[in-house]
Design a protein around this motif. Structure first.
Motif, PDB file in Angstrom:
ATOM      1  N   LEU A 184       0.823  -1.202   0.000  1.00  0.00           N
ATOM      2  CA  LEU A 184       0.000   0.000   0.000  1.00  0.00           C
ATOM      3  C   LEU A 184       0.858   1.252   0.000  1.00  0.00           C
ATOM      4  O   LEU A 184       1.947   1.269   0.580  1.00  0.00           O
ATOM      5  CB  LEU A 184      -0.897   0.024   1.247  1.00  0.00           C
ATOM      6  N   GLY A 185       0.333   2.303  -0.607  1.00  0.00           N
ATOM      7  CA  GLY A 185       0.916   3.625  -0.442  1.00  0.00           C
ATOM      8  C   GLY A 185       0.443   4.195   0.888  1.00  0.00           C
ATOM      9  O   GLY A 185      -0.512   3.700   1.487  1.00  0.00           O
ATOM     10  N   ARG A 186       1.102   5.244   1.346  1.00  0.00           N
ATOM     11  CA  ARG A 186       0.782   5.801   2.663  1.00  0.00           C
ATOM     12  C   ARG A 186      -0.653   6.320   2.754  1.00  0.00           C
ATOM     13  O   ARG A 186      -1.355   6.061   3.719  1.00  0.00           O
ATOM     14  CB  ARG A 186       1.750   6.915   3.052  1.00  0.00           C
ATOM     15  N   ARG A 187      -1.119   7.045   1.753  1.00  0.00           N
ATOM     16  CA  ARG A 187      -2.480   7.604   1.841  1.00  0.00           C
ATOM     17  C   ARG A 187      -3.534   6.502   1.872  1.00  0.00           C
ATOM     18  O   ARG A 187      -4.496   6.571   2.637  1.00  0.00           O
ATOM     19  CB  ARG A 187      -2.732   8.584   0.699  1.00  0.00           C
ATOM     20  N   THR A 188      -3.363   5.481   1.052  1.00  0.00           N
ATOM     21  CA  THR A 188      -4.308   4.362   1.073  1.00  0.00           C
ATOM     22  C   THR A 188      -4.223   3.643   2.410  1.00  0.00           C
ATOM     23  O   THR A 188      -5.256   3.301   3.004  1.00  0.00           O
ATOM     24  CB  THR A 188      -4.026   3.393  -0.090  1.00  0.00           C
ATOM     25  N   PHE A 189      -3.014   3.420   2.898  1.00  0.00           N
ATOM     26  CA  PHE A 189      -2.845   2.784   4.209  1.00  0.00           C
ATOM     27  C   PHE A 189      -3.555   3.601   5.288  1.00  0.00           C
ATOM     28  O   PHE A 189      -4.280   3.043   6.114  1.00  0.00           O
ATOM     29  CB  PHE A 189      -1.358   2.630   4.558  1.00  0.00           C
ATOM     30  N   ASP A 190      -3.346   4.916   5.281  1.00  0.00           N
ATOM     31  CA  ASP A 190      -3.982   5.771   6.290  1.00  0.00           C
ATOM     32  C   ASP A 190      -5.500   5.634   6.263  1.00  0.00           C
ATOM     33  O   ASP A 190      -6.140   5.502   7.306  1.00  0.00           O
ATOM     34  CB  ASP A 190      -3.608   7.247   6.080  1.00  0.00           C
ATOM     35  N   SER A 191      -6.092   5.662   5.064  1.00  0.00           N
ATOM     36  CA  SER A 191      -7.559   5.593   5.002  1.00  0.00           C
ATOM     37  C   SER A 191      -8.070   4.208   5.396  1.00  0.00           C
ATOM     38  O   SER A 191      -9.069   4.094   6.111  1.00  0.00           O
ATOM     39  CB  SER A 191      -8.077   6.015   3.631  1.00  0.00           C
ATOM     40  N   LEU A 192      -7.391   3.136   4.961  1.00  0.00           N
ATOM     41  CA  LEU A 192      -7.838   1.790   5.324  1.00  0.00           C
ATOM     42  C   LEU A 192      -7.663   1.516   6.812  1.00  0.00           C
ATOM     43  O   LEU A 192      -8.517   0.882   7.441  1.00  0.00           O
ATOM     44  CB  LEU A 192      -7.074   0.739   4.509  1.00  0.00           C
ATOM     45  N   SER A 193      -6.580   1.998   7.389  1.00  0.00           N
ATOM     46  CA  SER A 193      -6.297   1.713   8.807  1.00  0.00           C
ATOM     47  C   SER A 193      -7.241   2.446   9.749  1.00  0.00           C
ATOM     48  O   SER A 193      -7.347   2.095  10.920  1.00  0.00           O
ATOM     49  CB  SER A 193      -4.844   2.042   9.149  1.00  0.00           C
ATOM     50  N   LYS A 194      -7.956   3.433   9.247  1.00  0.00           N
ATOM     51  CA  LYS A 194      -8.943   4.142  10.066  1.00  0.00           C
ATOM     52  C   LYS A 194     -10.274   3.390  10.128  1.00  0.00           C
ATOM     53  O   LYS A 194     -11.071   3.620  11.019  1.00  0.00           O
ATOM     54  CB  LYS A 194      -9.175   5.551   9.528  1.00  0.00           C
ATOM     55  N   VAL A 195     -10.499   2.487   9.164  1.00  0.00           N
ATOM     56  CA  VAL A 195     -11.795   1.823   9.055  1.00  0.00           C
ATOM     57  C   VAL A 195     -11.749   0.349   9.461  1.00  0.00           C
ATOM     58  O   VAL A 195     -12.552  -0.103  10.280  1.00  0.00           O
ATOM     59  CB  VAL A 195     -12.319   1.937   7.599  1.00  0.00           C
ATOM     60  N   TRP A 196     -10.831  -0.409   8.891  1.00  0.00           N
ATOM     61  CA  TRP A 196     -10.889  -1.864   8.992  1.00  0.00           C
ATOM     62  C   TRP A 196     -10.601  -2.451  10.370  1.00  0.00           C
ATOM     63  O   TRP A 196     -11.237  -3.446  10.740  1.00  0.00           O
ATOM     64  CB  TRP A 196     -10.000  -2.503   7.924  1.00  0.00           C
ATOM     65  N   PRO A 197      -9.682  -1.921  11.162  1.00  0.00           N
ATOM     66  CA  PRO A 197      -9.455  -2.553  12.470  1.00  0.00           C
ATOM     67  C   PRO A 197     -10.711  -2.606  13.344  1.00  0.00           C
ATOM     68  O   PRO A 197     -10.949  -3.597  14.028  1.00  0.00           O
ATOM     69  CB  PRO A 197      -8.373  -1.677  13.100  1.00  0.00           C
ATOM     70  N   ALA A 198     -11.535  -1.591  13.272  1.00  0.00           N
ATOM     71  CA  ALA A 198     -12.757  -1.559  14.087  1.00  0.00           C
ATOM     72  C   ALA A 198     -13.820  -2.522  13.558  1.00  0.00           C
ATOM     73  O   ALA A 198     -14.765  -2.859  14.268  1.00  0.00           O
ATOM     74  CB  ALA A 198     -13.324  -0.143  14.126  1.00  0.00           C
ATOM     75  N   MET A 199     -13.661  -2.982  12.320  1.00  0.00           N
ATOM     76  CA  MET A 199     -14.656  -3.854  11.708  1.00  0.00           C
ATOM     77  C   MET A 199     -14.233  -5.321  11.705  1.00  0.00           C
ATOM     78  O   MET A 199     -14.949  -6.168  11.171  1.00  0.00           O
ATOM     79  CB  MET A 199     -14.914  -3.399  10.264  1.00  0.00           C
ATOM     80  N   ALA A 200     -13.082  -5.642  12.269  1.00  0.00           N
ATOM     81  CA  ALA A 200     -12.500  -6.984  12.161  1.00  0.00           C
ATOM     82  C   ALA A 200     -13.446  -8.098  12.588  1.00  0.00           C
ATOM     83  O   ALA A 200     -13.381  -9.204  12.074  1.00  0.00           O
ATOM     84  CB  ALA A 200     -11.202  -7.059  12.956  1.00  0.00           C
ATOM     85  N   HIS A 201     -14.335  -7.813  13.506  1.00  0.00           N
ATOM     86  CA  HIS A 201     -15.264  -8.839  14.011  1.00  0.00           C
ATOM     87  C   HIS A 201     -16.525  -8.987  13.149  1.00  0.00           C
ATOM     88  O   HIS A 201     -17.323  -9.885  13.372  1.00  0.00           O
ATOM     89  CB  HIS A 201     -15.671  -8.480  15.443  1.00  0.00           C
ATOM     90  N   GLU A 202     -16.688  -8.144  12.125  1.00  0.00           N
ATOM     91  CA  GLU A 202     -17.945  -8.107  11.376  1.00  0.00           C
ATOM     92  C   GLU A 202     -18.045  -9.119  10.234  1.00  0.00           C
ATOM     93  O   GLU A 202     -19.140  -9.479   9.827  1.00  0.00           O
ATOM     94  CB  GLU A 202     -18.192  -6.697  10.845  1.00  0.00           C
ATOM     95  N   SER A 203     -16.907  -9.541   9.676  1.00  0.00           N
ATOM     96  CA  SER A 203     -16.953 -10.481   8.554  1.00  0.00           C
ATOM     97  C   SER A 203     -15.587 -11.135   8.393  1.00  0.00           C
ATOM     98  O   SER A 203     -14.587 -10.648   8.919  1.00  0.00           O
ATOM     99  CB  SER A 203     -17.334  -9.764   7.254  1.00  0.00           C
ATOM    100  N   ASP A 204     -15.560 -12.210   7.627  1.00  0.00           N
ATOM    101  CA  ASP A 204     -14.280 -12.857   7.319  1.00  0.00           C
ATOM    102  C   ASP A 204     -13.381 -11.910   6.529  1.00  0.00           C
ATOM    103  O   ASP A 204     -12.171 -11.881   6.729  1.00  0.00           O
ATOM    104  CB  ASP A 204     -14.503 -14.141   6.522  1.00  0.00           C
TER     105      ASP A 204
END
Length: 184
Positions: free
Chosen positions: A46-66
């Motif tokens: 990942l590039g930094r900007r994509t990493f920044d945007s994904l890391s703000k969303v996905w960790p909190a959703m880890a329990h929601e789906s595979d």
């Protein structure tokens, strides 16, 4: 040996920035497409900007789906000149990105998946490190926004390897580098 596979969401007019405009097109076909690529990969590049945007969303959703759990747990490599520490199961690539990615490609295992990250994609293309380029093109004209291939990018040639169409009107154009990729 691993392949570098790029999956990038793009509008009809070439915009790749902030692809929330693709949300209305999302359906089960899109989910299967993205699940297939994420679960077939051993790591994300990942590039930094994509990493920044994904890391703000996905960790909190880890329990929601595979898919969310996989996004959270998959190793990540982030190309950045400004990021010092990444967290979220990520390593910051310092120094020569092309050399680092070449080394990752030589390791055995599944694919290295690039999501978004247009600047990184262009850098990897320039260094002949992209093995598959999958454009998930949506039937929408966005207008302003960052384009995948900006003015001034080096010319390269690609071979269309496959196409698929989703019921939403989105199409996937799968490209491989042509035997003689650089145009003179």
């Amino acid at each position: 040996m691993s392949k570098v596979v790029v999956v990038i969401v793009v509008s009809m007019d070439g915009v790749v920035e902030e692809p929330s405009w693709a949300g209305p097109f999302w359906n089960d076909e899109h989910a299967r497409f993205h699940n297939g690529h994420l679960f077939a990969s051993r790591a994300l590049l990942l590039g930094r900007r994509t990493f920044d945007s994904l890391s703000k969303v996905w960790p909190a959703m880890a329990h929601e789906s595979d898919f969310a759990a996989r996004m959270d747990s998959i190793p990540k490599y982030v190309a950045s000149t400004t990021l010092r520490r990444a967290g979220w199961n990520a390593v910051v690539i310092k120094g020569d990105v092309a050399e680092h990615v070449s080394k990752l490609k030589r390791e055995p295992g599944r694919d290295l998946l690039v999501y978004g990250s247009a600047d990184l994609v262009n850098y990897l293309i320039k260094h002949d490190l992209v093995d598959e380029l999958k454009l998930l093109r949506h039937s929408v004209v966005v207008g302003p926004g960052k384009r995948l291939f900006p003015d001034g990018v080096d010319s390269t040639t690609w071979t269309l390897a496959a196409t698929s169409t989703f019921g939403s009107g989105a199409i996937v154009l799968e490209y491989r580098p042509a035997a003689s990729q650089r145009l003179i």
